[in-house]
Structure formats: structure tokens, C-alpha cells
Write a protein that holds these residues in place. Structure first.
Motif, PDB file in Angstrom:
ATOM      1  N   ILE A  20      60.526  11.747 -37.568  1.00 56.08           N
ATOM      2  CA  ILE A  20      60.327  11.187 -36.242  1.00 56.08           C
ATOM      3  C   ILE A  20      61.027   9.831 -36.215  1.00 56.08           C
ATOM      4  O   ILE A  20      60.723   8.964 -37.038  1.00 56.08           O
ATOM      5  N   PRO A  21      61.966   9.629 -35.318  1.00 54.99           N
ATOM      6  CA  PRO A  21      62.688   8.343 -35.308  1.00 54.99           C
ATOM      7  C   PRO A  21      61.733   7.169 -35.182  1.00 54.99           C
ATOM      8  O   PRO A  21      60.710   7.235 -34.489  1.00 54.99           O
ATOM      9  N   SER A  22      62.058   6.132 -35.860  1.00 55.63           N
ATOM     10  CA  SER A  22      61.243   4.927 -35.817  1.00 55.63           C
ATOM     11  C   SER A  22      61.115   4.436 -34.374  1.00 55.63           C
ATOM     12  O   SER A  22      62.119   4.297 -33.659  1.00 55.63           O
ATOM     13  N   GLY A  23      59.891   4.233 -33.951  1.00 58.81           N
ATOM     14  CA  GLY A  23      59.648   3.727 -32.606  1.00 58.81           C
ATOM     15  C   GLY A  23      59.719   4.763 -31.516  1.00 58.81           C
ATOM     16  O   GLY A  23      59.643   4.409 -30.330  1.00 58.81           O
ATOM     17  N   TYR A  24      59.867   6.034 -31.875  1.00 57.39           N
ATOM     18  CA  TYR A  24      60.048   7.098 -30.867  1.00 57.39           C
ATOM     19  C   TYR A  24      58.875   7.112 -29.879  1.00 57.39           C
ATOM     20  O   TYR A  24      59.072   7.301 -28.674  1.00 57.39           O
ATOM     21  N   TYR A  25      57.666   6.929 -30.368  1.00 58.00           N
ATOM     22  CA  TYR A  25      56.496   6.987 -29.506  1.00 58.00           C
ATOM     23  C   TYR A  25      55.887   5.594 -29.259  1.00 58.00           C
ATOM     24  O   TYR A  25      54.713   5.474 -28.903  1.00 58.00           O
ATOM     25  N   SER A  26      56.683   4.571 -29.397  1.00 57.58           N
ATOM     26  CA  SER A  26      56.136   3.205 -29.293  1.00 57.58           C
ATOM     27  C   SER A  26      55.616   2.889 -27.901  1.00 57.58           C
ATOM     28  O   SER A  26      54.731   2.029 -27.740  1.00 57.58           O
ATOM     29  N   THR A  37      52.516  10.830 -18.666  1.00 63.43           N
ATOM     30  CA  THR A  37      53.720  10.320 -18.010  1.00 63.43           C
ATOM     31  C   THR A  37      54.565   9.489 -18.968  1.00 63.43           C
ATOM     32  O   THR A  37      55.803   9.545 -18.931  1.00 63.43           O
ATOM     33  N   GLN A  38      53.930   8.717 -19.815  1.00 61.68           N
ATOM     34  CA  GLN A  38      54.676   7.957 -20.832  1.00 61.68           C
ATOM     35  C   GLN A  38      55.448   8.893 -21.762  1.00 61.68           C
ATOM     36  O   GLN A  38      56.600   8.627 -22.112  1.00 61.68           O
ATOM     37  N   LEU A  39      54.834  10.000 -22.137  1.00 63.96           N
ATOM     38  CA  LEU A  39      55.518  10.981 -23.001  1.00 63.96           C
ATOM     39  C   LEU A  39      56.663  11.647 -22.242  1.00 63.96           C
ATOM     40  O   LEU A  39      57.726  11.927 -22.817  1.00 63.96           O
ATOM     41  N   TYR A  40      56.460  11.933 -20.954  1.00 65.23           N
ATOM     42  CA  TYR A  40      57.533  12.493 -20.138  1.00 65.23           C
ATOM     43  C   TYR A  40      58.764  11.588 -20.160  1.00 65.23           C
ATOM     44  O   TYR A  40      59.897  12.059 -20.338  1.00 65.23           O
ATOM     45  N   ASN A  41      58.555  10.296 -20.018  1.00 64.46           N
ATOM     46  CA  ASN A  41      59.683   9.366 -20.017  1.00 64.46           C
ATOM     47  C   ASN A  41      60.370   9.290 -21.376  1.00 64.46           C
ATOM     48  O   ASN A  41      61.562   8.953 -21.457  1.00 64.46           O
ATOM     49  N   ILE A  42      59.633   9.614 -22.441  1.00 58.36           N
ATOM     50  CA  ILE A  42      60.237   9.605 -23.782  1.00 58.36           C
ATOM     51  C   ILE A  42      61.076  10.850 -24.020  1.00 58.36           C
ATOM     52  O   ILE A  42      62.172  10.785 -24.592  1.00 58.36           O
ATOM     53  N   ILE A  43      60.598  12.034 -23.581  1.00 62.20           N
ATOM     54  CA  ILE A  43      61.255  13.290 -23.966  1.00 62.20           C
ATOM     55  C   ILE A  43      62.162  13.866 -22.888  1.00 62.20           C
ATOM     56  O   ILE A  43      62.845  14.873 -23.127  1.00 62.20           O
ATOM     57  N   LYS A  44      62.219  13.249 -21.693  1.00 61.43           N
ATOM     58  CA  LYS A  44      63.079  13.776 -20.637  1.00 61.43           C
ATOM     59  C   LYS A  44      64.545  13.506 -20.976  1.00 61.43           C
ATOM     60  O   LYS A  44      64.875  12.736 -21.876  1.00 61.43           O
ATOM     61  N   GLY A  45      65.405  14.150 -20.219  1.00 64.39           N
ATOM     62  CA  GLY A  45      66.838  13.906 -20.381  1.00 64.39           C
ATOM     63  C   GLY A  45      67.400  14.405 -21.697  1.00 64.39           C
ATOM     64  O   GLY A  45      68.334  13.827 -22.249  1.00 64.39           O
TER      65      GLY A  45
END
Length: 617
Positions: A20-26, A37-45
Motif C-alpha cells: 500500500i503506497p505510503s500515505g495512500y489512505y492518509s 466519500t473520502q475513499l471515493y476521492n482516493i480511488i477515483k480516476g
């Protein structure tokens, strides 16, 4: 093939989380739908590799390095976690052939959320996080139906995945249920889809969805997914798949990396719901024999999902049914049983009892034979393994609805099953042997089936079951009996007193034991029992009478001609000859040494052969 996952789990958890990249879920710091919604913004695109690119992804994401560990495609709809897979696919081959008439033809791409839900639009149509390689036939049977717990199956794949009526509360349509080993995998794919496509999902129509962008799922389906997520935790296979897809798409399934996010977002209903199902109603007995009682009842309801019904007789658990009917077997003749049913749900809650009914089994004098049964079992030296099935039901039986399954080492699930075929006539036996059985024990050419299937590689602690329409009707050994041997280096033959199959194994009461590699009785011809009407015709013609009947084992064979010479053979209901007397004119017959039960007499004169039933008390 079942594996010990402990070391693998430590290894893959370490490797998986390290990737898991460092800071991926920060930025995933909230709770509830804010976290979603925070997870959506991380994994979208994510990177869209196109629909055809899925097959390239599968070369690394869906390789079997966990069960057979043979590098084949890992397909959730055909994988057998506790035994040999019914068929396998090699990466890069047998894909997209378009010919899905039977399982094992070729594999294709299964959208866990059907393409029609989002009109085959990109990037959803090529997102590997919820699109898996599966057998084309099973994929077609699943069609666009939602995943859910099945009440009554109309189709079952070779690994046990089922299509049928819904057991999900409030939904009466058809659903598709994967095997338990992959329910958590599929639940986390649904949670991924609900999060990754939060911006558009409110406009998607699907029986599992409620039209919102936050909860996404109807309450009943949500509770079911939460239960699946809880009962089947993240596996090494999922972690490896998540890493492989990330390498291709540059986004991750957060519910594999952090399973706790599921409860933080959706409330963890599966771990805190304690509502029990309603009690089953209208329990009745629809038929009975001397050793069995068939039952039916009305369905229970539940806020999560009813997963089965426990059936009790005289306060003892006798069987568990997935539908609304079942048959209790292995009962005692002329005995009254107090019977009730309880429902259970996906979170382990149990309902109150149904109405209690009192049912008395028929007397043994009826001579009713309910179904096929195992008549012989050989667990000998080397590959001297054989099973024999007897038909003494009074009519021919179509074998296409019967399978033989094995539980390995007294633990885990039943094997996929060895299917039987053809017609077994009344009075005949069906023999299945390991194809490496020694010729000194039995000739493979004389067997109905000679096979290398796992069901014929049993050992003394492997329970073997005879199934009809997917329901266990007869068993050798104890299911979930652990490592204890019930029959090692031994031949077992069904006792003459046993006339019907039983789902409860009782060695001393049901079987006679013989020394290792005793094979002389295997496939011996059974007596061809006549129907009652045939007996009356034959008896009238020959004027042969048995008296008294029932008896204590001493009876007379009388004819019009007292000087008539005759021969008599006595057979158990499983077809084993237990007595013989040749060329006699004496009317007296004594078989007091035999156990109580129903026997068939074959009486031969110079003119005719007569079959008679005799009851020994």
C-alpha cells in the motif's frame, strides 16, 4: 485443495500491506458516509485498461497460487477449496470461446454488478476490482441476478454455487449464491463498487440498490453483505489480487486493505444485529415409512436472511434443510416422534420452535424400501477402494439425480460429487471402484464406474455420502468426525435389518464387518423381489405358503404336493444370501440365527421359482 493458510496469511498480509503506497489512505479520517466519500476521492480516476485488457490483468490477478497452486485461473464459480477442482483453465487459453453449453468449455469475464446496471459504460465496464474470470456456463446461469442467499436451488454448479429462489428478507426474486469460501470476496467487491462509483450509483437500477449514493443497498441486502463480509474475512488471495490490480489500474479496493472500513461506514450491522428469525409455521408430515418421516412447513422471515432450518425429533437435531421440505431418515419402526423446526439466519440467530407435531412411523411389517442405499464398502490395501449401491425399492431407479460425495479427513465441505447415470433395475447393484483396484480384489471391467475421482480415494476417516437431488440420503462414516477412523482396512456390508438409507451412521447397528480385502461379495446378484401383486399370482399358481409369517425364525414351506422337492435361498434386503437349503422335501425351515427384519425367500421347484417375503421378529 485445502491448504493451511496460517503462514501464507502472515506472509501475504505483510507483503500486501507493505505494498500500500505510503500515505495512500492518509485523508481517510472520517466515519460513516463521510469516510466513504473520502475513499471515493482516493480511488477515483483509475487507469482504464479497456475491456480486452481484463484478460491481461487476469494473468497476474487471478492465478491459483493458493489452492491447487498450479498456476491455473482461479475461478470463484468452479474452485473447490476442499478438494480437486472439477476442471481448470490455463491462463491465456480457453477464453471467450462463445460455446458455454456445459461447465468446463471456456471462461469469460463476470461482472459482479451486471453491465446492464450501468449501461456498459466506461470505466465501470473494464474495472477489474469487480470483474472476475469465471466459467462461461455458470456465468450465463448467474445472468443478471443479484447475489443472495438461496432458499430453494434450481441450479447448482459443480463447486456448489447455487441459483434459486431468494431467502433475502423482502425480496422474492431469483438470486445467485456463491460458496461460503468466496462470499466475503464478493461482498467486498460490492462495497468497492458502491464507493468507487458514488458519484453515479444513485441513478443505477438494481434489486440490491436503494437509489441512494450513501447507503446504496437496500437494508436487507446490506445486512446480508455485512454478514458475508464478517463470516469470510480477507484472504491472502484477495490481498494478492488487490496488489496485482493496483499495478495495472493504480487504484485499490480499500475494504481489502482495511476491512474495518466496512463497519465504520455502514454500521457493522452484521456484528451487532441480534434479531432472530420468526418461527416457522404450519409444520406437517406429508408422508412416512417405517424408518423415515417427510415434512414441510412455511417460511420464516428475518431482517438479515434465513439461511436454513434445523429439524428436531424428540429434542435431537436430525438434519438441517435449506428449503421448506426435508425427510428425516434412520428412524425406528412403530415409534412416535415429537418433531419441530427452528430457523437460523446469516448472523447466527435462531428462531423459536415451530408448532410441534407428533408422528408415528409405520410398522416394519410393511416392508417399505424408501430409496437406494449403500450395501457394501471396501477400504482395503493400496487402492482397493469400492462402493456398492443396492436397489430393492420394487422398481427401476433413474440414477441421474444421484451423486456420491466425500468429506476429507473428517473436516471441511463435501466434495463436488461423482455423478451417477443410467438406470438401476430393481434387485440390482451399482458398483464404483478405484480404477487402480487390484485385479485379485475386483475386475474394473465388471464395475459400473471405474474412476480416479476423489470420491474413490477415501480412507478410514473420510465420510462418504449418497446424495439425491443434492440432499444427503445415506452415509458411511460420520460427517465432521475429525481424524478418528470409523472403517480402516475393512470391508463393510449392510445388515439385512437395514431396508432404508440413513443419514446417521451407526456401525454396529447397520453394518457387518469383514477383514481387509474381502471382495468376494462385491457386485453379487441381488434377489429380484416381486411386487405384492406378483407374489399373489405366483403363490396362487404354485400353491406355496409360508406359515407362520411373521415368525421367530422357524416356519414351514407348504405346497399342494407334500412330496414336492424344492430348494430355498434366503436373502437380506441388501441382497446378501444368508441361508440356503437344496433339494429337500421337508417343510421345516429354521433361520433363528438371523437378526430381526424382512427377508426375501427364493423357492425353486422343478416347474417354477417363487419369491416370498418373510418377517423375522
Amino acid at each position: 485443495m485445502k491448504k493451511n493458510y496460517f503462514l501464507l496469511l502472515l506472509m501475504f498480509v505483510t507483503i500486501g500491506f507493505a505494498q500500500i503506497p505510503s500515505g495512500y489512505y492518509s485523508t481517510a479520517t472520517g466515519t460513516g458516509y463521510t469516510l466513504k466519500t473520502q475513499l471515493y476521492n482516493i480511488i477515483k480516476g483509475h487507469t482504464n485498461n479497456g475491456y480486452a485488457g481484463l484478460y491481461t490483468t487476469y494473468l497476474t490477478s487471478d492465478v491459483d497460487n493458493f489452492y491447487e497452486n498450479d498456476g491455473t485461473i482461479l475461478d470463484m464459480y468452479s474452485e473447490n477449496p476442499s478438494g480437486t477442482d472439477p476442471y481448470t483453465y490455463t491462463t491465456g487459453t480457453t477464453q471467450r470461446c462463445g460455446n458455454y453449453s456445459v461447465e468446463g468449455d471456456c471462461y469469460n469475464r463476470e461482472h459482479i454488478i451486471p453491465q446492464s446496471v450501468f449501461n456498459e459504460q466506461s470505466p465501470m465496464v473494464a474495472d477489474a476490482h469487480f470483474i472476475t474470470p469465471t466459467d462461461g456456463k455458470v456465468n450465463g446461469m448467474r445472468s443478471n441476478y443479484p447475489h443472495g442467499n438461496v432458499n430453494s436451488a434450481t441450479y447448482t454448479s459443480q463447486n456448489g454455487s447455487k441459483l434459486g429462489s431468494s431467502a433475502v428478507s423482502g425480496y422474492s426474486g431469483t438470486v445467485f449464491e456463491p460458496i461460503n469460501a468466496f462470499k466475503g470476496d464478493i461482498a467486498r467487491m460490492y462495497f468497492y463498487f458502491a464507493t468507487r462509483y458514488e458519484n453515479t450509483i444513485a441513478g443505477y437500477s438494481f434489486p440490491m440498490f436503494n437509489g441512494s449514493s450513501n447507503q446504496v443497498f437496500t437494508t436487507a441486502f446490506l445486512n446480508m453483505l455485512l454478514a458475508w463480509h464478517a463470516q469470510d474475512p480477507v484472504s491472502p488471495r484477495e490481498i494478492a489480487r488487490n496488489n496485482a490490480i493496483y499495478a495495472r489500474q493504480n487504484n485499490r479496493n480499500p475494504f481489502i486493505d482495511h476491512p474495518e472500513y466496512v463497519n465504520q461506514i455502514w454500521g457493522g450491522t452484521s456484528s451487532t444485529d441480534t434479531q432472530a428469525p420468526t418461527a416457522p409455521t404450519s409444520l406437517v408430515s406429508t408422508s412416512k415409512t417405517s424408518t423415515s418421516i417427510t415434512l414441510s412447513w412455511n417460511a420464516s422471515t428475518d431482517n438479515v436472511a434465513v439461511t436454513g432450518y434445523d429439524v428436531y425429533a424428540n429434542s435431537a437435531l436430525k438434519t438441517t434443510a435449506s428449503g421448506l421440505t426435508t425427510t428425516i431418515t434412520g428412524l425406528t419402526a412403530s415409534t412416535t416422534y415429537s418433531i419441530y423446526v427452528k430457523a437460523k439466519d446469516a448472523t447466527g440467530n435462531t428462531s423459536a420452535s415451530s408448532n410441534i407435531i407428533s408422528v408415528t412411523t409405520n410398522s416394519s411389517g410393511t416392508g417399505t424400501v424408501t430409496d437406494l442405499l449403500f450395501s457394501e464398502y471396501i477400504e482395503g490395501s493400496g487402492n482397493n477402494k469400492a462402493l456398492e449401491i443396492a436397489n430393492n425399492t420394487g422398481s427401476s431407479v433413474n440414477l441421474s439425480t444421484y451423486t456420491i460425495k466425500k468429506q476429507t479427513n473428517g473436516a471441511g465441505a463435501w466434495s463436488t460429487g461423482l455423478a451417477l447415470s443410467g438406470t438401476l433395475t430393481n434387485g440390482s447393484k451399482f458398483v464404483i471402484v478405484n480404477n487402480s483396484i487390484s485385479s485379485s480384489c475386483f475386475s474394473t471391467s465388471a464395475a459400473n464406474i471405474s474412476t480416479t475421482a476423489t470420491e474413490l480415494t477415501f480412507n478410514g476417516n473420510d465420510a462418504v455420502g449418497l446424495f439425491k437431488n443434492g440432499v444427503l440420503i445415506d452415509i458411511i462414516g460420520t460427517f465432521n468426525g475429525g481424524t478418528a477412523n470409523f472403517a480402516v482396512d475393512v470391508t463393510l456390508r449392510r445388515k439385512s435389518t437395514v431396508t432404508s438409507p440413513s443419514t446417521t451412521f451407526n456401525l454396529s447397528a447397520q453394518w457387518d464387518s469383514f477383514s481387509q480385502d474381502t471382495c468376494n461379495n462385491l457386485a453379487s446378484k441381488m434377489v429380484q423381489t416381486a411386487t405384492i401383486e406378483e407374489e399373489e399370482i405366483i403363490s396362487d399358481f404354485n400353491k406355496i405358503l409360508i406359515y407362520p409369517n411373521p415368525s421367530n425364525g422357524n416356519f414351514d414351506v407348504t405346497t399342494d404336493n407334500l412330496d414336492l422337492s424344492y430348494s430355498i435361498e434366503v436373502f437380506s434386503f441388501s441382497g446378501q444370501k444368508v441361508f440356503e437349503k437344496q433339494n429337500t422335501t421337508s417343510p421345516e425351515v429354521s433361520i433363528q440365527n438371523l437378526s430381526s427384519g424382512i427377508y426375501i425367500l427364493k423357492i425353486t421347484t422343478a416347474q417354477k421359482t417363487t419369491y416370498k417375503k418373510v418377517i423375522i421378529n
